[in-house]
Write an enzyme that holds these catalytic residues in place. Sequence first.
Site, PDB file in Angstrom:
ATOM      1  N   ARG A  25      40.569  32.035  49.123  1.00  0.00           N
ATOM      2  CA  ARG A  25      39.083  31.775  49.078  1.00  0.00           C
ATOM      3  C   ARG A  25      38.443  31.099  47.716  1.00  0.00           C
ATOM      4  NH1 ARG A  25      38.628  32.446  53.578  1.00  0.00           N
ATOM      5  NH2 ARG A  25      37.319  33.838  54.763  1.00  0.00           N
TER       6      ARG A  25
ATOM      7  N   GLU B 229      31.423  24.706  49.413  1.00  0.00           N
ATOM      8  CA  GLU B 229      32.043  24.080  50.646  1.00  0.00           C
ATOM      9  C   GLU B 229      30.810  23.340  51.546  1.00  0.00           C
ATOM     10  OE1 GLU B 229      34.855  26.506  52.716  1.00  0.00           O
ATOM     11  OE2 GLU B 229      36.184  26.652  50.895  1.00  0.00           O
TER      12      GLU B 229
ATOM     13  N   HIS C 218      39.104  23.327  54.171  1.00  0.00           N
ATOM     14  CA  HIS C 218      39.241  24.687  54.603  1.00  0.00           C
ATOM     15  C   HIS C 218      39.735  24.767  56.138  1.00  0.00           C
ATOM     16  CE1 HIS C 218      37.393  29.230  54.104  1.00  0.00           C
ATOM     17  NE2 HIS C 218      38.348  28.957  54.775  1.00  0.00           N
TER      18      HIS C 218
HETATM   19  P1  NAD Z   1      45.228  40.824  53.443  1.00  0.00           P
HETATM   20  O1  NAD Z   1      44.056  42.029  53.364  1.00  0.00           O
HETATM   21  O2  NAD Z   1      46.498  41.163  54.334  1.00  0.00           O
HETATM   22  O3  NAD Z   1      45.935  40.484  52.048  1.00  0.00           O
HETATM   23  C1  NAD Z   1      45.413  40.333  50.750  1.00  0.00           C
HETATM   24  C2  NAD Z   1      46.309  41.181  49.694  1.00  0.00           C
HETATM   25  O4  NAD Z   1      45.438  40.897  48.564  1.00  0.00           O
HETATM   26  C3  NAD Z   1      46.058  42.777  49.860  1.00  0.00           C
HETATM   27  O5  NAD Z   1      47.521  42.940  50.137  1.00  0.00           O
HETATM   28  C4  NAD Z   1      45.518  43.254  48.737  1.00  0.00           C
HETATM   29  O6  NAD Z   1      46.198  44.385  48.285  1.00  0.00           O
HETATM   30  C5  NAD Z   1      45.752  42.007  47.607  1.00  0.00           C
HETATM   31  N1  NAD Z   1      44.911  42.155  46.487  1.00  0.00           N
HETATM   32  C6  NAD Z   1      43.592  42.531  46.376  1.00  0.00           C
HETATM   33  N2  NAD Z   1      42.959  42.478  45.250  1.00  0.00           N
HETATM   34  C7  NAD Z   1      43.992  41.970  44.521  1.00  0.00           C
HETATM   35  C8  NAD Z   1      44.309  41.467  43.095  1.00  0.00           C
HETATM   36  N3  NAD Z   1      43.304  41.681  42.368  1.00  0.00           N
HETATM   37  N4  NAD Z   1      45.365  40.943  42.650  1.00  0.00           N
HETATM   38  C9  NAD Z   1      46.209  40.813  43.586  1.00  0.00           C
HETATM   39  N5  NAD Z   1      46.250  41.226  44.990  1.00  0.00           N
HETATM   40  C10 NAD Z   1      45.191  41.564  45.463  1.00  0.00           C
HETATM   41  O7  NAD Z   1      44.347  39.426  53.602  1.00  0.00           O
HETATM   42  P2  NAD Z   1      45.222  38.217  54.304  1.00  0.00           P
HETATM   43  O8  NAD Z   1      44.920  38.113  55.904  1.00  0.00           O
HETATM   44  O9  NAD Z   1      46.702  37.838  53.793  1.00  0.00           O
HETATM   45  O10 NAD Z   1      44.251  37.076  53.887  1.00  0.00           O
HETATM   46  C11 NAD Z   1      44.358  36.649  52.425  1.00  0.00           C
HETATM   47  C12 NAD Z   1      43.244  35.642  52.159  1.00  0.00           C
HETATM   48  O11 NAD Z   1      43.397  34.495  52.946  1.00  0.00           O
HETATM   49  C13 NAD Z   1      41.826  36.177  52.484  1.00  0.00           C
HETATM   50  O12 NAD Z   1      40.902  35.854  50.972  1.00  0.00           O
HETATM   51  C14 NAD Z   1      41.469  35.315  53.414  1.00  0.00           C
HETATM   52  O13 NAD Z   1      39.984  35.133  53.308  1.00  0.00           O
HETATM   53  C15 NAD Z   1      42.053  33.995  53.278  1.00  0.00           C
HETATM   54  N6  NAD Z   1      41.981  33.492  54.476  1.00  0.00           N
HETATM   55  C16 NAD Z   1      41.949  32.153  54.539  1.00  0.00           C
HETATM   56  C17 NAD Z   1      41.958  31.211  55.459  1.00  0.00           C
HETATM   57  C18 NAD Z   1      41.756  29.748  55.347  1.00  0.00           C
HETATM   58  O14 NAD Z   1      41.213  29.161  56.456  1.00  0.00           O
HETATM   59  N7  NAD Z   1      42.126  29.002  54.320  1.00  0.00           N
HETATM   60  C19 NAD Z   1      42.008  31.844  56.753  1.00  0.00           C
HETATM   61  C20 NAD Z   1      42.427  33.211  56.815  1.00  0.00           C
HETATM   62  C21 NAD Z   1      42.376  33.857  55.649  1.00  0.00           C
END
Ligand code: NAD
Length: 313
Positions: free
Chosen positions: A232, A261, A279
């Site tokens: 993000r 964005e 994105h």
């Molecule tokens: P998820 O919830 O499965 O994993 C996120 C992880 O981050 C969790 O395991 C959590 O414990 C960890 N976390 C939370 N706070 C933290 C911190 N301070 N330090 C380290 N780790 C921490 O989520 P996901 O499905 O793996 O998605 C991850 C990210 O990818 C999200 O921000 C999501 O919005 C983003 N995303 C981006 C796109 C894109 O188009 N680029 C698409 C989908 C998801």
Amino acid sequence: MTAWKILLTDGLEENGVSVLRQSAQVDDRPGISADELLTIIGDYDALIVRGRTKVTQAVLDAGKNLKVVGRSGVGVDNIDLKAAKGCGVAVVNAPVATTLAVAELTFGMMLGMVREIPRADASMKAGKWLKKELEGSELYGKTLGIIGYGRIGAAVGRRAAAFDMKVVAYDPLLSADQIRERGADPASLDEVYQQADLITVHVPLTDQTRGMLGSEAFGKMKKGVRIVCAARGGVIDESALLAALESGQVAGAALDVFATEPPGDSALVKHARVIATPHVGAQTVEAQQRAAADISAEVLAALRGDPLRWKVA
Ligand code: NAD
């Protein structure tokens, strides 16, 4: 047949629409304006959006019959969750559908950086043959630091292991054993900074993660580290990253997400050692079809009062 009415405002793949149509009237109004949405939302039992439509307090107030808002994808930043809760409207998403697409983009970005694929392609299109200049490096044997070892982080970790990379992961919400079970060596944030040749970030944007990769963090990393972020915008302090690129502390960065964005006229995006994409992490045919199938099933479950798998609010 039940007389549920479902409104789509950001489009939905046909596989999802056809499932919805078996149980409800579905109206597809892609690109509808915020004002028009306010005038028609009162007729609907459910609203399905992607990231464009802003589901504000006003929309929820006007949605007198609204029972559920579905987000086809993961991020619910565009939905006022507090207001939804206050109005008794459930919010559901499709969080697993896009995991592989983002993990594969992350890998593409890592390979693109170490082999300078965008620059090589641009040079060929400009009629140049930069074979000697385009000496890259390999992922083999390098240490990949993964910050946030959830669904996407772990999917990237599994792929890195197949490339014979060493994977160290920091995730304060997982136990060391959970990280090991998902195939990485657990590490503190400082250990990730000290050991990693490449660092990829897969955390949500929260008060704790906003700006977490800033000048202090870059200063602790190995000189010449490469950074990937398809999580993000806002997790990386963009001016600190630009300064670290200018100083050579960071050798390259690949970014799919931005604090604003689109980012407009951004020195970071234009930087020669930055690969930037608009994105597109979740933008694959397969991910969008999976998301449409998941969100359609989840929205219908909410309307029927069945148990929900992915209730966000
Ligand atoms: P998820 O919830 O499965 O994993 C996120 C992880 O981050 C969790 O395991 C959590 O414990 C960890 N976390 C939370 N706070 C933290 C911190 N301070 N330090 C380290 N780790 C921490 O989520 P996901 O499905 O793996 O998605 C991850 C990210 O990818 C999200 O921000 C999501 O919005 C983003 N995303 C981006 C796109 C894109 O188009 N680029 C698409 C989908 C998801």
